[in-house]
Design a protein around this motif. Structure first.
Motif, PDB file in Angstrom:
ATOM      1  N   TYR A 154       0.825  -1.206   0.000  1.00 16.32           N
ATOM      2  CA  TYR A 154       0.000   0.000   0.000  1.00 16.32           C
ATOM      3  C   TYR A 154       0.862   1.261   0.000  1.00 16.32           C
ATOM      4  CZ  TYR A 154      -4.281  -2.642   0.743  1.00 16.32           C
ATOM      5  OH  TYR A 154      -5.334  -3.489   0.597  1.00 16.32           O
ATOM      6  N   LYS A 155       1.941   1.255   0.778  1.00 17.83           N
ATOM      7  CA  LYS A 155       2.809   2.436   0.824  1.00 17.83           C
ATOM      8  C   LYS A 155       3.483   2.662  -0.522  1.00 17.83           C
ATOM      9  CE  LYS A 155       6.646   4.480   3.406  1.00 17.83           C
ATOM     10  NZ  LYS A 155       6.701   5.531   2.472  1.00 17.83           N
ATOM     11  N   TYR A 156       4.000   1.609  -1.109  1.00 15.29           N
ATOM     12  CA  TYR A 156       4.678   1.729  -2.408  1.00 15.29           C
ATOM     13  C   TYR A 156       3.702   2.209  -3.479  1.00 15.29           C
ATOM     14  CZ  TYR A 156       7.495   0.489  -6.469  1.00 15.29           C
ATOM     15  OH  TYR A 156       8.198   0.537  -7.638  1.00 15.29           O
ATOM     16  N   THR A 157       2.508   1.618  -3.510  1.00 19.21           N
ATOM     17  CA  THR A 157       1.514   2.006  -4.508  1.00 19.21           C
ATOM     18  C   THR A 157       1.081   3.451  -4.318  1.00 19.21           C
ATOM     19  OG1 THR A 157       0.736  -0.280  -4.581  1.00 19.21           O
ATOM     20  CG2 THR A 157      -0.717   1.385  -5.508  1.00 19.21           C
ATOM     21  N   THR A 158       0.865   3.850  -3.070  1.00 20.00           N
ATOM     22  CA  THR A 158       0.467   5.228  -2.794  1.00 20.00           C
ATOM     23  C   THR A 158       1.554   6.204  -3.216  1.00 20.00           C
ATOM     24  OG1 THR A 158      -0.861   4.484  -0.929  1.00 20.00           O
ATOM     25  CG2 THR A 158      -0.284   6.804  -0.977  1.00 20.00           C
ATOM     26  N   ASP A 159       2.803   5.896  -2.883  1.00 21.44           N
ATOM     27  CA  ASP A 159       3.916   6.772  -3.263  1.00 21.44           C
ATOM     28  C   ASP A 159       4.045   6.881  -4.781  1.00 21.44           C
ATOM     29  OD1 ASP A 159       4.484   7.243  -0.629  1.00 21.44           O
ATOM     30  OD2 ASP A 159       6.198   5.867  -0.531  1.00 21.44           O
ATOM     31  N   ILE A 160       3.894   5.769  -5.484  1.00 17.87           N
ATOM     32  CA  ILE A 160       3.985   5.779  -6.943  1.00 17.87           C
ATOM     33  C   ILE A 160       2.872   6.641  -7.533  1.00 17.87           C
ATOM     34  CG2 ILE A 160       3.690   4.346  -9.018  1.00 17.87           C
ATOM     35  CD1 ILE A 160       6.452   4.111  -7.808  1.00 17.87           C
ATOM     36  N   LEU A 161       1.651   6.468  -7.031  1.00 20.47           N
ATOM     37  CA  LEU A 161       0.535   7.243  -7.582  1.00 20.47           C
ATOM     38  C   LEU A 161       0.661   8.731  -7.263  1.00 20.47           C
ATOM     39  CD1 LEU A 161      -2.428   4.772  -7.009  1.00 20.47           C
ATOM     40  CD2 LEU A 161      -1.296   5.352  -9.161  1.00 20.47           C
ATOM     41  N   LEU A 162       1.156   9.067  -6.071  1.00 23.14           N
ATOM     42  CA  LEU A 162       1.358  10.479  -5.743  1.00 23.14           C
ATOM     43  C   LEU A 162       2.447  11.100  -6.620  1.00 23.14           C
ATOM     44  CD1 LEU A 162       1.067  10.415  -1.842  1.00 23.14           C
ATOM     45  CD2 LEU A 162      -0.541  11.413  -3.479  1.00 23.14           C
ATOM     46  N   ASP A 163       3.541  10.350  -6.836  1.00 23.12           N
ATOM     47  CA  ASP A 163       4.595  10.839  -7.722  1.00 23.12           C
ATOM     48  C   ASP A 163       4.077  10.984  -9.152  1.00 23.12           C
ATOM     49  OD1 ASP A 163       6.316  10.888  -5.603  1.00 23.12           O
ATOM     50  OD2 ASP A 163       7.495   9.137  -6.226  1.00 23.12           O
ATOM     51  N   SER A 181       2.417  14.258 -13.717  1.00 26.59           N
ATOM     52  CA  SER A 181       1.369  14.620 -14.669  1.00 26.59           C
ATOM     53  C   SER A 181       1.033  16.100 -14.578  1.00 26.59           C
ATOM     54  CB  SER A 181       0.116  13.776 -14.418  1.00 26.59           C
ATOM     55  OG  SER A 181       0.372  12.427 -14.707  1.00 26.59           O
ATOM     56  N   GLU A 182       0.963  16.627 -13.352  1.00 28.72           N
ATOM     57  CA  GLU A 182       0.692  18.053 -13.191  1.00 28.72           C
ATOM     58  C   GLU A 182       1.833  18.878 -13.779  1.00 28.72           C
ATOM     59  OE1 GLU A 182      -0.227  19.161  -9.187  1.00 28.72           O
ATOM     60  OE2 GLU A 182      -1.851  17.702  -9.035  1.00 28.72           O
ATOM     61  N   HIS A 183       3.069  18.412 -13.598  1.00 25.09           N
ATOM     62  CA  HIS A 183       4.222  19.121 -14.150  1.00 25.09           C
ATOM     63  C   HIS A 183       4.183  19.118 -15.680  1.00 25.09           C
ATOM     64  CE1 HIS A 183       8.233  20.826 -14.205  1.00 25.09           C
ATOM     65  NE2 HIS A 183       8.596  19.897 -15.080  1.00 25.09           N
ATOM     66  N   ALA A 184       3.596  18.066 -16.244  1.00 24.95           N
ATOM     67  CA  ALA A 184       3.500  17.963 -17.704  1.00 24.95           C
ATOM     68  C   ALA A 184       2.343  18.798 -18.252  1.00 24.95           C
ATOM     69  CB  ALA A 184       3.334  16.506 -18.110  1.00 24.95           C
ATOM     70  N   GLY A 185       1.598  19.479 -17.367  1.00 28.03           N
ATOM     71  CA  GLY A 185       0.533  20.370 -17.829  1.00 28.03           C
ATOM     72  C   GLY A 185      -0.841  19.743 -17.855  1.00 28.03           C
ATOM     73  N   ARG A 186      -0.996  18.582 -17.257  1.00 27.76           N
ATOM     74  CA  ARG A 186      -2.320  17.955 -17.230  1.00 27.76           C
ATOM     75  C   ARG A 186      -3.106  18.479 -16.037  1.00 27.76           C
ATOM     76  NH1 ARG A 186       1.402  14.330 -18.832  1.00 27.76           N
ATOM     77  NH2 ARG A 186       1.160  13.502 -20.916  1.00 27.76           N
ATOM     78  N   ALA A 187      -4.378  18.180 -16.015  1.00 26.06           N
ATOM     79  CA  ALA A 187      -5.250  18.668 -14.947  1.00 26.06           C
ATOM     80  C   ALA A 187      -4.824  18.089 -13.602  1.00 26.06           C
ATOM     81  CB  ALA A 187      -6.700  18.286 -15.235  1.00 26.06           C
ATOM     82  N   ALA A 188      -5.054  18.845 -12.528  1.00 25.50           N
ATOM     83  CA  ALA A 188      -4.702  18.385 -11.180  1.00 25.50           C
ATOM     84  C   ALA A 188      -5.525  17.140 -10.849  1.00 25.50           C
ATOM     85  CB  ALA A 188      -4.977  19.479 -10.167  1.00 25.50           C
ATOM     86  N   GLY A 189      -4.879  16.161 -10.243  1.00 29.44           N
ATOM     87  CA  GLY A 189      -5.558  14.928  -9.871  1.00 29.44           C
ATOM     88  C   GLY A 189      -5.621  13.919 -10.998  1.00 29.44           C
ATOM     89  N   HIS A 190      -5.098  14.256 -12.160  1.00 37.07           N
ATOM     90  CA  HIS A 190      -5.125  13.353 -13.307  1.00 37.07           C
ATOM     91  C   HIS A 190      -3.833  12.540 -13.334  1.00 37.07           C
ATOM     92  CE1 HIS A 190      -6.012  11.889 -17.334  1.00 37.07           C
ATOM     93  NE2 HIS A 190      -4.768  12.208 -17.678  1.00 37.07           N
ATOM     94  N   VAL A 191      -3.977  11.221 -13.412  1.00 33.55           N
ATOM     95  CA  VAL A 191      -2.818  10.337 -13.474  1.00 33.55           C
ATOM     96  C   VAL A 191      -2.938   9.523 -14.757  1.00 33.55           C
ATOM     97  CG1 VAL A 191      -1.632   8.398 -12.381  1.00 33.55           C
ATOM     98  CG2 VAL A 191      -2.621  10.191 -10.979  1.00 33.55           C
ATOM     99  N   ASN A 210       1.908   7.411 -18.610  1.00 35.39           N
ATOM    100  CA  ASN A 210       3.260   7.970 -18.698  1.00 35.39           C
ATOM    101  C   ASN A 210       3.757   8.449 -17.338  1.00 35.39           C
ATOM    102  OD1 ASN A 210       3.389   7.535 -21.455  1.00 35.39           O
ATOM    103  ND2 ASN A 210       2.522   9.539 -21.943  1.00 35.39           N
ATOM    104  N   GLY A 211       2.877   9.062 -16.548  1.00 34.54           N
ATOM    105  CA  GLY A 211       3.265   9.510 -15.216  1.00 34.54           C
ATOM    106  C   GLY A 211       3.598   8.354 -14.296  1.00 34.54           C
ATOM    107  N   VAL A 212       2.792   7.279 -14.375  1.00 29.95           N
ATOM    108  CA  VAL A 212       3.050   6.098 -13.536  1.00 29.95           C
ATOM    109  C   VAL A 212       4.361   5.442 -13.946  1.00 29.95           C
ATOM    110  CG1 VAL A 212       2.195   3.810 -12.919  1.00 29.95           C
ATOM    111  CG2 VAL A 212       0.604   5.716 -13.039  1.00 29.95           C
TER     112      VAL A 212
END
Length: 143
Positions: free
Chosen positions: A47-56, A61-71, A74-76
């Motif tokens: 759970y910790k690894y998956t959560t960290d991966i999804l948060l990263d 994704s936000e840095h790439a200009g996508r909407a906030a909360g969008h994963v 490519n981001g994963v």
């Protein structure tokens, strides 16, 4: 999909689906005897690894200009690659042995036997004087 999977329970309804999956994973790896705490530790790590991966991935994704909360995929992928890059593999044992032989073949310098504590040459000593005397006082600050 059956209702037990929809509720997150294993087919026998005695444990959650994730716990049953970890049990099945351990059995598939040949581990038949383990303490129940092992499953809890693996679940916590998962759970910790998956959560960290999804948060990263969300940050990427936000840095790439996508909407906030969008994963997106490519981001994963980038998040996983950034995590696995920090796990450095040690060099092969034969390479380590080769380097050890290379360095150990160089003989150490002969010891000069003299009384007292053996010290490095004067130029390499921290105790050597590192100041100069200025009798003309030309470098003193004016007050």
């Amino acid at each position: 999909m059956d209702t037990s999977r929809a509720n997150g329970l294993a087919a026998d309804n005695s444990q959650p689906q994730d716990v049953a999956t970890v049990h099945q994973l351990l059995r598939s790896m040949g581990v038949d005897d383990f303490e129940p705490r092992v499953v809890n530790q693996l679940m916590d790590f998962m759970y910790k690894y998956t959560t960290d991966i999804l948060l990263d991935a969300e940050v990427f994704s936000e840095h790439a200009g996508r909407a906030a909360g969008h994963v997106d995929l490519n981001g994963v992928t980038l998040a996983i690659q950034s995590r696995t890059a920090s796990y450095a593999q040690p060099p092969p044992q034969d390479r380590v042995a080769e380097l050890a032989k290379l360095y150990n073949d160089v003989p150490l310098p002969d010891m000069v036997v003299k009384p007292g504590l053996p010290l490095p040459p004067d130029v390499k000593q921290v105790t050597a004087p590192n100041w100069q005397y200025d009798p003309t006082h030309q470098y003193q600050q004016q007050r």
